[in-house]
Design an enzyme around this catalytic site. Structure first.
Site, mmCIF file in Angstrom:
data_model
loop_
_atom_site.group_PDB
_atom_site.id
_atom_site.type_symbol
_atom_site.label_atom_id
_atom_site.label_comp_id
_atom_site.label_asym_id
_atom_site.label_seq_id
_atom_site.Cartn_x
_atom_site.Cartn_y
_atom_site.Cartn_z
ATOM 1 N N PRO A 1 29.410 -10.590 42.489
ATOM 2 C CA PRO A 1 30.339 -11.547 41.862
ATOM 3 C C PRO A 1 30.269 -11.513 40.334
ATOM 4 O O PRO A 1 31.105 -12.108 39.666
ATOM 5 C CB PRO A 1 29.883 -12.904 42.404
ATOM 6 N N GLU B 1 19.554 -12.999 47.675
ATOM 7 C CA GLU B 1 19.959 -13.781 46.495
ATOM 8 C C GLU B 1 20.372 -12.901 45.332
ATOM 9 O O GLU B 1 21.087 -13.310 44.442
ATOM 10 C CB GLU B 1 18.801 -14.690 46.055
ATOM 11 N N ARG C 1 44.410 4.055 50.186
ATOM 12 C CA ARG C 1 45.859 4.078 50.408
ATOM 13 C C ARG C 1 46.639 4.616 49.211
ATOM 14 O O ARG C 1 47.821 4.897 49.319
ATOM 15 C CB ARG C 1 46.373 2.710 50.870
ATOM 16 N N ASP D 1 54.494 -1.254 45.797
ATOM 17 C CA ASP D 1 53.587 -2.341 46.177
ATOM 18 C C ASP D 1 53.591 -3.458 45.163
ATOM 19 O O ASP D 1 53.740 -3.213 43.970
ATOM 20 C CB ASP D 1 52.128 -1.847 46.156
HETATM 21 N N1 ADE Z 1 28.967 -10.093 46.755
HETATM 22 C C1 ADE Z 1 28.974 -11.435 46.923
HETATM 23 N N2 ADE Z 1 30.112 -11.967 46.445
HETATM 24 C C2 ADE Z 1 30.854 -10.940 45.947
HETATM 25 C C3 ADE Z 1 32.110 -10.851 45.313
HETATM 26 N N3 ADE Z 1 32.857 -11.918 45.063
HETATM 27 N N4 ADE Z 1 32.534 -9.639 44.922
HETATM 28 C C4 ADE Z 1 31.788 -8.545 45.134
HETATM 29 N N5 ADE Z 1 30.592 -8.568 45.731
HETATM 30 C C5 ADE Z 1 30.118 -9.750 46.135
#
Ligand code: ADE
Length: 257
Positions: A97, A124, A162, A177
């Site tokens: 994230p 974590e 794709r 697209d």
């Molecule tokens: N791992 C946990 N959450 C994630 C996300 N939002 N994007 C990529 N990998 C992740």
């Protein structure tokens, strides 16, 4: 194109990769997806891949040794120099994230590489030395937190695959697209021409491709204006498009929500 996936949950991948378009692309040799279990690169009795964080706190942290060994032995790279040197130009992407947020232009950028590695985080977090000395890029699929990088890796593989030549049945399939042109895509209709009293737009049945193209462009602009006005700031708009957008702005109240 070859995808090398590094994960602690290899069983997640086959069901999606053995379905539909990705299945066909793999059978035709257009993509290869090799899934590697990081646990296979542990050497202790318990095949340990995680440990408690230094400094305390909750959760577990992915250990560096099996991740380095897995990626180095599969990719044939040695990354432990200090300072780290890029030993190959194959992207080694951590799904996290904290990465740059995935979008169509990143899918296009990645589709130009013959081979990429995808590292799926779990627990974590991962030992920071993996991020500093092994990974070359970090990608997030959005501002929310999942339990691991496996679904993000599948999403990335799908979006990239794709775009590759011959993967979609229709060779122009990816061109219109949503997002490919910087706009949301126009609406689609198929038979029957009338369903429960709702008619498909006359113009689409007219056979006049000039008119159809114009209608579709107008619709794409209108949809983008309504749903994602932010995209209009960066879309490559023609003079004609800009006129349409100005018209939309002055008629904003009459647009369907
Ligand atoms: N791992 C946990 N959450 C994630 C996300 N939002 N994007 C990529 N990998 C992740």
């Amino acid at each position: 194109m070859q995808f090398e996936v590094f994960t602690l949950l290899p069983e997640v991948f086959p069901s999606y990769l053995e379905t539909s378009i990705l299945k066909r692309a793999r059978e035709r040799g257009l993509i290869h997806v090799n899934v590697h279990n990081i646990r296979d690169y542990t050497h202790d009795k318990h095949h340990t891949t995680d440990d408690t964080p230094y400094g305390g706190g909750g959760g577990m942290v992915m250990k560096p040794e099996p991740v380095f060994e897995a990626i180095e032995s599969v990719m044939g790279t040695k990354t432990q120099q200090t300072p780290p040197e890029p030993v190959s130009n194959i992207p080694i992407i951590l799904l996290t994230p904290q990465g740059r947020v995935f979008k169509q232009s990143i899918a296009q950028e990645l589709s130009a590489h013959p081979r990429i590695a995808l590292l799926c985080g779990r627990y974590e977090g991962i030992d920071e030395r993996i991020r500093e000395h092994l990974v070359t890029d970090e990608i997030s699929i959005g501002d929310y937190v999942l339990t691991g990088g496996e679904l993000p890796a599948l999403i990335l593989i799908d979006a990239v695959a794709r775009l590759l030549p011959d993967v979609l049945g229709d060779p122009t399939g990816a061109e219109d697209d949503s997002h490919a042109m910087g706009l949301l895509e126009y609406p689609h209709y198929t038979r029957p021409p009338e369903f429960r009293g709702w008619k498909a737009p006359e113009v689409l049945l007219s056979g006049d491709h000039g008119k159809i193209d114009k209608w579709r462009r107008q619709q794409a602009l209108e949809r983008t204006f309504r749903k994602r006005p932010d995209m209009l700031e960066t879309a490559g708009l023609t003079k004609e498009d800009k006129k349409i957008v100005e018209h939309l702005k002055s008629n904003v109240k009459n647009l369907r929500p």
